[in-house]
Design a protein around this motif. Sequence first.
Motif, short mmCIF file in Angstrom:
data_model
loop_
_atom_site.label_atom_id
_atom_site.label_comp_id
_atom_site.label_asym_id
_atom_site.label_seq_id
_atom_site.Cartn_x
_atom_site.Cartn_y
_atom_site.Cartn_z
N ARG A 37 7.58 -6.14 2.13
CA ARG A 37 8.55 -6.57 1.14
C ARG A 37 8.31 -5.84 -0.17
NH1 ARG A 37 8.55 -11.94 -1.80
NH2 ARG A 37 9.00 -10.43 -3.47
N SER A 38 9.37 -5.73 -0.95
CA SER A 38 9.26 -5.17 -2.29
C SER A 38 8.50 -6.15 -3.18
CB SER A 38 10.64 -4.89 -2.86
OG SER A 38 11.39 -6.09 -2.92
N ASP A 39 8.11 -5.67 -4.35
CA ASP A 39 7.42 -6.52 -5.33
C ASP A 39 8.21 -6.43 -6.63
OD1 ASP A 39 5.63 -8.08 -6.67
OD2 ASP A 39 3.90 -6.79 -6.39
N HIS A 40 9.30 -7.20 -6.69
CA HIS A 40 10.16 -7.22 -7.87
C HIS A 40 10.49 -8.65 -8.24
CE1 HIS A 40 10.85 -2.96 -8.39
NE2 HIS A 40 11.20 -2.83 -7.14
N PHE A 41 10.83 -8.86 -9.51
CA PHE A 41 11.13 -10.19 -10.03
C PHE A 41 12.56 -10.34 -10.52
CE2 PHE A 41 6.39 -10.16 -11.11
CZ PHE A 41 6.06 -10.91 -9.98
N LEU A 42 13.38 -9.29 -10.38
CA LEU A 42 14.74 -9.35 -10.91
C LEU A 42 15.68 -8.64 -9.93
CD1 LEU A 42 15.92 -10.48 -13.61
CD2 LEU A 42 15.92 -8.12 -14.46
N ALA A 43 16.82 -9.27 -9.66
CA ALA A 43 17.80 -8.67 -8.77
C ALA A 43 18.43 -7.43 -9.41
CB ALA A 43 18.88 -9.69 -8.42
N MET A 44 18.92 -6.55 -8.56
CA MET A 44 19.51 -5.29 -9.01
C MET A 44 20.94 -5.17 -8.47
SD MET A 44 16.22 -2.95 -8.01
CE MET A 44 14.59 -3.66 -8.22
N GLY A 45 21.69 -4.28 -9.07
CA GLY A 45 23.01 -3.96 -8.56
C GLY A 45 24.04 -5.06 -8.72
N GLY A 46 23.90 -5.88 -9.78
CA GLY A 46 24.88 -6.91 -10.03
C GLY A 46 24.71 -8.18 -9.22
N ARG A 47 23.67 -8.28 -8.41
CA ARG A 47 23.42 -9.49 -7.63
C ARG A 47 22.85 -10.59 -8.53
NH1 ARG A 47 23.36 -8.46 -2.04
NH2 ARG A 47 24.64 -6.61 -1.69
N SER A 77 3.67 -2.89 -4.65
CA SER A 77 3.28 -3.69 -5.80
C SER A 77 3.20 -2.79 -7.04
CB SER A 77 1.93 -4.36 -5.56
OG SER A 77 2.06 -5.42 -4.63
N SER A 78 3.45 -3.39 -8.18
CA SER A 78 3.46 -2.63 -9.43
C SER A 78 2.13 -2.81 -10.16
CB SER A 78 4.60 -3.11 -10.32
OG SER A 78 4.50 -2.53 -11.60
N ALA A 79 1.59 -1.71 -10.62
CA ALA A 79 0.33 -1.76 -11.36
C ALA A 79 0.47 -2.54 -12.67
CB ALA A 79 -0.17 -0.35 -11.65
N THR A 80 1.69 -2.72 -13.15
CA THR A 80 1.89 -3.46 -14.39
C THR A 80 1.85 -4.97 -14.19
OG1 THR A 80 4.28 -3.35 -14.03
CG2 THR A 80 3.29 -1.64 -15.43
N PHE A 81 1.96 -5.44 -12.96
CA PHE A 81 2.09 -6.87 -12.72
C PHE A 81 0.76 -7.61 -12.70
CE2 PHE A 81 6.36 -6.62 -10.19
CZ PHE A 81 7.01 -6.29 -11.36
N ARG A 82 -0.33 -6.94 -12.35
CA ARG A 82 -1.60 -7.64 -12.14
C ARG A 82 -2.76 -6.79 -12.63
NH1 ARG A 82 1.86 -8.45 -7.95
NH2 ARG A 82 2.21 -10.60 -7.28
N HIS A 83 -3.81 -7.45 -13.07
CA HIS A 83 -5.05 -6.75 -13.35
C HIS A 83 -5.70 -6.37 -12.02
CE1 HIS A 83 -5.13 -7.32 -17.66
NE2 HIS A 83 -4.75 -8.57 -17.49
N GLY A 100 -6.99 -9.76 9.13
CA GLY A 100 -7.10 -8.31 8.99
C GLY A 100 -5.82 -7.55 9.27
N ARG A 101 -4.67 -8.08 8.77
CA ARG A 101 -3.37 -7.44 9.04
C ARG A 101 -2.66 -6.95 7.78
NH1 ARG A 101 0.23 -11.21 11.02
NH2 ARG A 101 -1.11 -13.04 10.78
N VAL A 102 -3.37 -6.84 6.67
CA VAL A 102 -2.73 -6.54 5.38
C VAL A 102 -2.83 -5.06 5.03
CG1 VAL A 102 -3.12 -6.83 2.88
CG2 VAL A 102 -2.78 -8.82 4.33
N GLU A 103 -1.79 -4.56 4.36
CA GLU A 103 -1.79 -3.22 3.78
C GLU A 103 -1.24 -3.33 2.36
OE1 GLU A 103 0.01 -0.33 6.37
OE2 GLU A 103 -0.86 -1.27 8.17
N LEU A 104 -1.70 -2.44 1.48
CA LEU A 104 -1.27 -2.49 0.08
C LEU A 104 -0.58 -1.20 -0.30
CD1 LEU A 104 -1.25 -3.63 -2.84
CD2 LEU A 104 -3.50 -2.54 -3.15
N GLY A 105 0.70 -1.34 -0.65
CA GLY A 105 1.40 -0.24 -1.32
C GLY A 105 1.35 -0.50 -2.81
N LEU A 106 0.96 0.51 -3.58
CA LEU A 106 0.80 0.33 -5.02
C LEU A 106 1.49 1.47 -5.76
CD1 LEU A 106 -0.60 -1.59 -7.06
CD2 LEU A 106 -2.51 0.03 -7.10
N GLY A 107 2.27 1.10 -6.79
CA GLY A 107 2.95 2.10 -7.59
C GLY A 107 2.80 1.80 -9.07
N ALA A 108 3.32 2.70 -9.89
CA ALA A 108 3.15 2.58 -11.34
C ALA A 108 4.09 1.57 -11.98
CB ALA A 108 3.35 3.95 -12.00
N GLY A 109 5.15 1.19 -11.27
CA GLY A 109 6.17 0.32 -11.86
C GLY A 109 7.22 1.14 -12.59
#
Length: 309
Positions: A37-47, A77-83, A100-109
């Motif tokens: 899943r994405s890691d966002h807190f706000l809908a996009m595209g007029g939704r 996940s966004s690096a700005t969201f969490r320490h 043991g089924r987790v993977e982490l995608g991390l981006g700058a935000g």
Amino acid sequence: MTLDLRIFTEPQQGASYDDQLAVARTADELGYSAFFRSDHFLAMGGRDGLPGPTDSWTTLAGLARETSTIRLGTLVSSATFRHPGVLAIQVAQVDQMSGGRVELGLGAGWFEAEHAAYGIPFPAKRFGLLEEQLEILTGLWGTPVGETYSFQGAHYTVKDSPALPKPAQDRIPVIVGGNGLRRTPALAARFADEFNMSFPDVGSVAERVDVVRAACQDAGRDPESMVFSAALVLAVGKDDAQFERRAAAIGREPAELREHGVAGTVAEAVDTLSALREAGLSRVYLQTLDLQDLDHLELVASDVRPQLG
């Protein structure tokens, strides 16, 4: 080379926890390798985003206990969201909860509006945050039990951390991606198990794979140790009419979807995915935007996936 298909959702567009659970369980039963899943807190595209955002790691913690084999993760996940120390604990705990089924995608935000909407700082320069977070996360998880971890950087300082808890896996797979041709590939070569391309043109994939492979070689790393993947929107029908109904349901034009996604008829989807595999990808995240349409996942599993070898 087989092509690994994963389901990728955008819950900020409007999805409850139960909506996500239904998709994750269906994907699990149908044999997809992962639910992301994405890691966002706000809908996009007029939704309107109703009923409102759900936190990615809270959601994945719940799914960890309510699924059995499917892998779970964020893209990204966004690096700005969490320490980084808090994120290290969260991800390791969810990994334990899932066996043991987790993977982490991390981006700058990148989405400034969602930061403003929830009072989250959005610094102008974020790449350094991402780099230090990757350094700290992998350092904390990789520190042997009984030893401590310290780090001094421009953005974060970690002093004598017990580096606990430990994940269930020996190493949590880390996913890094982006469109940059220099800094991001170099960062992935240092820290990532997987390099992900977000909604690329199919014709550009082979060149981008070559860039990251070269970055791995420059870093003294075997390029064969890197997984290459892409995220692309999904809209497939048994025939044109069903495809067009699915395009309308997500507010997209059929011609645009055919150009930019895994879209069209089953045969067209197979052709697109086969081209991505020939370009060097071994994994595709199918961006599933209509979370009520579980038959969509069934169609891809039954009619598309078997043709990919």
